[in-house]
Motif scaffolding. Sequence first.
Motif, PDB file in Angstrom:
ATOM      1  N   TYR A  15       0.822  -1.205   0.000  1.00 51.28           N
ATOM      2  CA  TYR A  15       0.000   0.000   0.000  1.00 51.28           C
ATOM      3  C   TYR A  15       0.857   1.256   0.000  1.00 51.28           C
ATOM      4  N   ARG A  16       2.062   1.169   0.583  1.00 53.35           N
ATOM      5  CA  ARG A  16       2.959   2.328   0.538  1.00 53.35           C
ATOM      6  C   ARG A  16       3.449   2.588  -0.886  1.00 53.35           C
ATOM      7  N   LEU A  17       3.683   1.516  -1.629  1.00 50.19           N
ATOM      8  CA  LEU A  17       4.064   1.695  -3.028  1.00 50.19           C
ATOM      9  C   LEU A  17       2.924   2.337  -3.811  1.00 50.19           C
ATOM     10  N   ALA A  18       1.700   1.877  -3.572  1.00 53.31           N
ATOM     11  CA  ALA A  18       0.550   2.484  -4.249  1.00 53.31           C
ATOM     12  C   ALA A  18       0.460   3.973  -3.924  1.00 53.31           C
ATOM     13  N   TRP A 182      13.301  -8.023 -15.177  1.00 53.20           N
ATOM     14  CA  TRP A 182      12.925  -8.185 -13.779  1.00 53.20           C
ATOM     15  C   TRP A 182      14.001  -7.688 -12.826  1.00 53.20           C
ATOM     16  N   VAL A 183      13.555  -7.397 -11.595  1.00 54.59           N
ATOM     17  CA  VAL A 183      14.427  -7.085 -10.462  1.00 54.59           C
ATOM     18  C   VAL A 183      13.806  -7.724  -9.224  1.00 54.59           C
ATOM     19  N   ALA A 184      14.612  -8.352  -8.392  1.00 54.82           N
ATOM     20  CA  ALA A 184      14.150  -8.889  -7.109  1.00 54.82           C
ATOM     21  C   ALA A 184      14.800  -8.075  -5.993  1.00 54.82           C
ATOM     22  N   VAL A 185      13.998  -7.333  -5.252  1.00 57.09           N
ATOM     23  CA  VAL A 185      14.498  -6.425  -4.218  1.00 57.09           C
ATOM     24  C   VAL A 185      14.592  -7.172  -2.887  1.00 57.09           C
ATOM     25  N   ARG A 186      15.771  -7.093  -2.263  1.00 60.12           N
ATOM     26  CA  ARG A 186      15.989  -7.809  -1.000  1.00 60.12           C
ATOM     27  C   ARG A 186      16.200  -6.828   0.146  1.00 60.12           C
ATOM     28  N   PRO A 187      15.158  -6.496   0.895  1.00 59.75           N
ATOM     29  CA  PRO A 187      15.349  -5.654   2.081  1.00 59.75           C
ATOM     30  C   PRO A 187      15.917  -6.462   3.238  1.00 59.75           C
ATOM     31  N   SER A 217       8.769   1.919   3.824  1.00 56.12           N
ATOM     32  CA  SER A 217       8.643   3.105   2.969  1.00 56.12           C
ATOM     33  C   SER A 217       9.827   3.230   2.024  1.00 56.12           C
ATOM     34  N   ASN A 218      11.008   2.865   2.497  1.00 54.63           N
ATOM     35  CA  ASN A 218      12.182   2.922   1.627  1.00 54.63           C
ATOM     36  C   ASN A 218      12.136   1.847   0.547  1.00 54.63           C
ATOM     37  N   VAL A 219      11.620   0.682   0.896  1.00 56.17           N
ATOM     38  CA  VAL A 219      11.446  -0.361  -0.128  1.00 56.17           C
ATOM     39  C   VAL A 219      10.494   0.139  -1.211  1.00 56.17           C
ATOM     40  N   ALA A 220       9.378   0.741  -0.775  1.00 58.34           N
ATOM     41  CA  ALA A 220       8.402   1.275  -1.727  1.00 58.34           C
ATOM     42  C   ALA A 220       9.018   2.381  -2.578  1.00 58.34           C
TER      43      ALA A 220
END
Length: 247
Positions: A15-18, A182-187, A217-220
């Motif tokens: 939802y933060r990304l949205a 593609w990208v796979a984000v790893r927090p 929020s930073n991931v988003a």
Amino acid sequence: MVRTLILGATGNTGYRLAEQMLKKQDETVRVIVRSKESFHDKVPAPSYNPSRLEVIEASILEMTDDEFASAIQGCDAVVSCLGHNITMKGVFGQPRRLVTDAVSRVCGTISKTKQESSQPVKLILMSSNGVAHPEGTDDVRSRTERMILSCIRTCVPPHGDNEAAAAYLWNDIGTDSPSIEWVAVRPDDLVEGDTSAYETFQKPKGGLFGDNETSRSNVAHFMSELICDKSTWEAWKFKMPYIYNTE
């Protein structure tokens, strides 16, 4: 104008990304959620122009092929923020391969419906720092951490699901698909918090637990940059960036 489809948009990162995408001037957002009410509770209508948002209420794995193709049609980017609920049913119940099956369905649908003359669709997967790069390019973890990960892989199905999703992108989609990039984000350890300074690296830094934190929020924010900023995408496409807060 960029159109982005977000899966898992009622989750704490989705939802933060949205929200962040809707704050931009030239972006439209489409979400698939199991509950419109839950989504609108987190992303209230007065905070954005309603004409730039489409909410589809459905269960991703239960949609018909035509319904799912229609949801993806016209999208420049698809982001999976899907995850398993941290409950007994969410962790040990079905579907145990929620993330992998959803990513596989996205890729299969894009491959079948994408026009050859159009640009590849950007696919962004939210992964985790516990998921090693399938190519084996991450630093070797300590023996203790390897033992812990082995136990988690065996006893906690969602971790195996996240590993399988990353392996699917690397092994099955690869880096030469004409229709998907593609990208796979790893927090690192996920925490709440506002957008702040953060860094991205090719592979995890520090130990498996407690060394670093990453705000949702930073991931988003990083995902929104991948979608909207060409240089950021070019720097990270077909990679598994590791992200953590620096303040």
